[in-house]
Design an enzyme around this catalytic site. Sequence first.
Site: not given
Length: 542
Positions: A414, A262
């Site tokens: 995602d 991330e």
Amino acid sequence: MVRRNLRPASTRSIYLCLACLSLALHIILAVVCLTVLQTACVIPNSSSSSLNPRTDGQKHQSLSSSSRKLSIISQNGKPCKSNATGLPDAIGREMKMIGVGKANQVDKEASKLEALFKHPLYNLPEVGLLEDDWLLRVKKNEDVDDDMEEGINSDSQWQSASQEEGYDKVFWTTDAESHPPWLRFHLGITRRELYNRKDLTVSKLTHDLAMQHILEAVQKSGGTQLKLLISFPNYGQALLKPMKQSRDTETDVNLFYFSDFERHNAEISAFHLDRLLGFNRIPPVVGRLINVTSEIREITTDRKLSRTFFTSPAGNVCFYGQCDYYCSPEHPLCGQPHSLEVSLAAMLPDLNLAPRRSWRSPWRRSYSRTKLAQWEKDPAYCDIVKQTPPYNHGSRLVDVIDMAILDFLMSNMDRHHYETFEKFGNETFLLHLDNGRAFGRHSQDELSILAPLRQCCRIRRSTLLRLRLLSYPDFRLSDAMRQSLAQDLLAAVAPLLSEPHLAALDRRLATVLQVVKTCEEQHADVIFNDLGKYEGYEHQTK
């Protein structure tokens, strides 16, 4: 030695010719200068030049050219007045404007962003909200139950029961001016949007997120990668995501989408992109430099977190916390030696006050290295979705398609779930949360993210008009995004998105518009007209 003497008459003739030639040249030069000084001049219109779609190289070339050779154009035969420098006023103003040949790109791009937000598509007439259209409301006198403290009125104060050291003494009244920005943000959430872009609350909230003193930092449960819950003196809270890799690092082509890091800059950039698209569905996010020692290690009450701090061989303070992925000594988060870049996202209202419902996305990926999801195998998959509540009526289907367009532009694969506020039922917007895996790869466009749009051939009219607007040179998405991101404090350290990522936004936007064009050629009912209650936008569809 032989000496040759020139005749006096011949020498005088040569000197006389040179003097005449010199005098003639001076006269010609004087006439040219006088003509220039007496000619009226016109400089480019500043408003139009600020919207001129040039690349950085083109801007530099144009401005440098202007500094070398300014266009002098006669206008109505009126002379330009000279200033103290001997230049015509218009030329002097232009030289001052460009800094004597040096481009002021920020000002030009700022005017482009300003022009975008002044466009009618970003200033639609406000439609009145009913009481049930607000997520939270401050109780008035008549709403107070009999068993509550008597004597409460508009001048009453609510004082926090907390006596923890470092927190502000709270004296809030029903007057919004007494509320901190985070509370105003919560009270401003409606059925239609998370915040109003023109409300000053958002700018005040982002300022607090970037500047307020951090009182507490603990790990937040849930999720696959490390996140921290940050508390501020005014009782506001934020979700912290740390920098794990260089901003320019592209995702390895051999990594699956669910194995990627991330990115803190992805969370910040997603907020700005969501705002530019006119969605207003991502909570405000800012970048910040924190001291991992004084602002996490020394103040945390989370023992599990504190036990993961160490000093690296290079002398940097590091930690790794506890989570499902990438929380190990092999994947540390390190300051330099103490400073670490992070993103801070404003927290939504507590679930006890404003419960949210989590929905499984119809176009969720399989999260398997070998299996495909049903939508990846069935081109007619959308026909099934259209018959399934809540996608069989209302705006939920185009809401999901809005989210897919946002994800495609920033290459976020995602998106397995999304959330809504329970109070509003099915007639409300979707929260675009958790965007840390966006902006991982600029060299590749993942067309599968656009599956909802390509399979359903349906799009909200306001979304399509804004996308077309952002494709025009005067409002180019990459330019607007560059200037919007420049407002974040971390932009002073380095650009939050590299130029290849910004170029990818324009390329992907063109792809979205091409998909819509193909849909319109094949289907009749493509546009979901959410602007039916407004007038004057027909010309924008051309």
